[in-house]
Write a protein that holds these residues in place. Structure first.
Motif, PDB file in Angstrom:
ATOM      1  N   ALA A 147      44.337 -34.686 -15.101  1.00  0.00           N
ATOM      2  CA  ALA A 147      43.772 -33.661 -15.979  1.00  0.00           C
ATOM      3  C   ALA A 147      42.683 -34.224 -16.893  1.00  0.00           C
ATOM      4  N   GLY A 148      42.390 -35.526 -16.769  1.00  0.00           N
ATOM      5  CA  GLY A 148      41.355 -36.149 -17.590  1.00  0.00           C
ATOM      6  C   GLY A 148      41.794 -36.403 -19.018  1.00  0.00           C
ATOM      7  N   LEU A 149      43.085 -36.630 -19.207  1.00  0.00           N
ATOM      8  CA  LEU A 149      43.637 -36.817 -20.547  1.00  0.00           C
ATOM      9  C   LEU A 149      44.301 -38.176 -20.706  1.00  0.00           C
ATOM     10  N   GLU A 150      44.314 -38.677 -21.917  1.00  0.00           N
ATOM     11  CA  GLU A 150      45.162 -39.802 -22.288  1.00  0.00           C
ATOM     12  C   GLU A 150      46.541 -39.222 -22.585  1.00  0.00           C
ATOM     13  N   ILE A 151      47.574 -40.070 -22.563  1.00  0.00           N
ATOM     14  CA  ILE A 151      48.933 -39.587 -22.825  1.00  0.00           C
ATOM     15  C   ILE A 151      49.028 -38.907 -24.196  1.00  0.00           C
ATOM     16  N   ALA A 152      48.418 -39.487 -25.218  1.00  0.00           N
ATOM     17  CA  ALA A 152      48.454 -38.880 -26.556  1.00  0.00           C
ATOM     18  C   ALA A 152      47.794 -37.499 -26.552  1.00  0.00           C
ATOM     19  N   GLU A 153      46.713 -37.348 -25.793  1.00  0.00           N
ATOM     20  CA  GLU A 153      46.043 -36.051 -25.691  1.00  0.00           C
ATOM     21  C   GLU A 153      46.926 -35.044 -24.945  1.00  0.00           C
ATOM     22  N   LEU A 154      47.622 -35.524 -23.922  1.00  0.00           N
ATOM     23  CA  LEU A 154      48.541 -34.671 -23.175  1.00  0.00           C
ATOM     24  C   LEU A 154      49.645 -34.166 -24.103  1.00  0.00           C
ATOM     25  N   GLU A 155      50.220 -35.064 -24.891  1.00  0.00           N
ATOM     26  CA  GLU A 155      51.278 -34.686 -25.832  1.00  0.00           C
ATOM     27  C   GLU A 155      50.774 -33.651 -26.828  1.00  0.00           C
TER      28      GLU A 155
END
Length: 185
Positions: free
Chosen positions: A32-40
């Protein structure tokens, strides 16, 4: 961060198709083009509309299977001259269209899987979780504001009749244009 809208579409579609509606979070975030923190952060934001995503350990899950909008079906069957877009998440389809005023043609439509700040009568807001409602805005320019009088109610009546004709019994119209089935909007 990837576009919020596109990231949510990727998450919803991938998780809805996955066994047990669960996937490993890190590869899904990357997809999805996200870092884990951005996903959270994105999951917390979306969950304001109700329980949608569950991040548990290394996995991300949907709280329940979803009946998502079928973009291919919508595009294949859309009639008329307007453009149709299906968004993953918006604050409000109405707000998006107001920001695009002057760039839209009659018949342009925006549908959203998830709406986080819908706008209703008397400036009321509501949340629209995915798979529960159809949230959309349709562009049309009127030469005279008198032409608009009663349009909201008339639209609700026509949609309720259309759903009845399609075999969906028990659809009720709640003022001014909310359609309800089994007591739910």
């Amino acid at each position: 961060m990837a576009g919020r809208d596109e990231a949510v579409k990727i998450l919803l579609k991938a998780l809805n198709a996955a066994p047990a509606h669960t996937l490993e979070a890190a590869p899904l975030a990357m997809r999805a083009g996200l870092e884990i923190a951005e996903l959270e952060s994105l999951c917390r934001e979306c969950n304001r509309a109700g329980p949608i995503f569950c991040l548990s350990g290394p996995n991300l899950s949907l709280e329940r299977p979803l009946d998502l909008l079928d973009e291919e079906f919508i595009f294949r069957n859309a009639k008329g001259s307007g453009r149709v877009e299906v968004a993953g998440v918006v604050d409000s389809t109405n707000s998006v269209f107001l920001n695009l005023a002057g760039q839209l043609a009659n018949g342009d439509a925006l549908l959203a899987e998830l709406q986080l700040a819908g706008r209703g009568t008397r400036a009321r807001t509501w949340l629209s979780p995915p798979g529960c409602q159809v949230t959309l805005s349709l562009a049309h320019y009127f030469a005279d504001l008198e032409e608009v009088r009663g349009l909201t109610v008339a639209t609700g009546v026509v949609l309720a009749q259309l759903l009845h004709d399609l075999g969906i019994a028990g659809v009720k119209l709640r003022w001014p244009n909310d359609l309800c089935l089994n007591g739910r909007k």
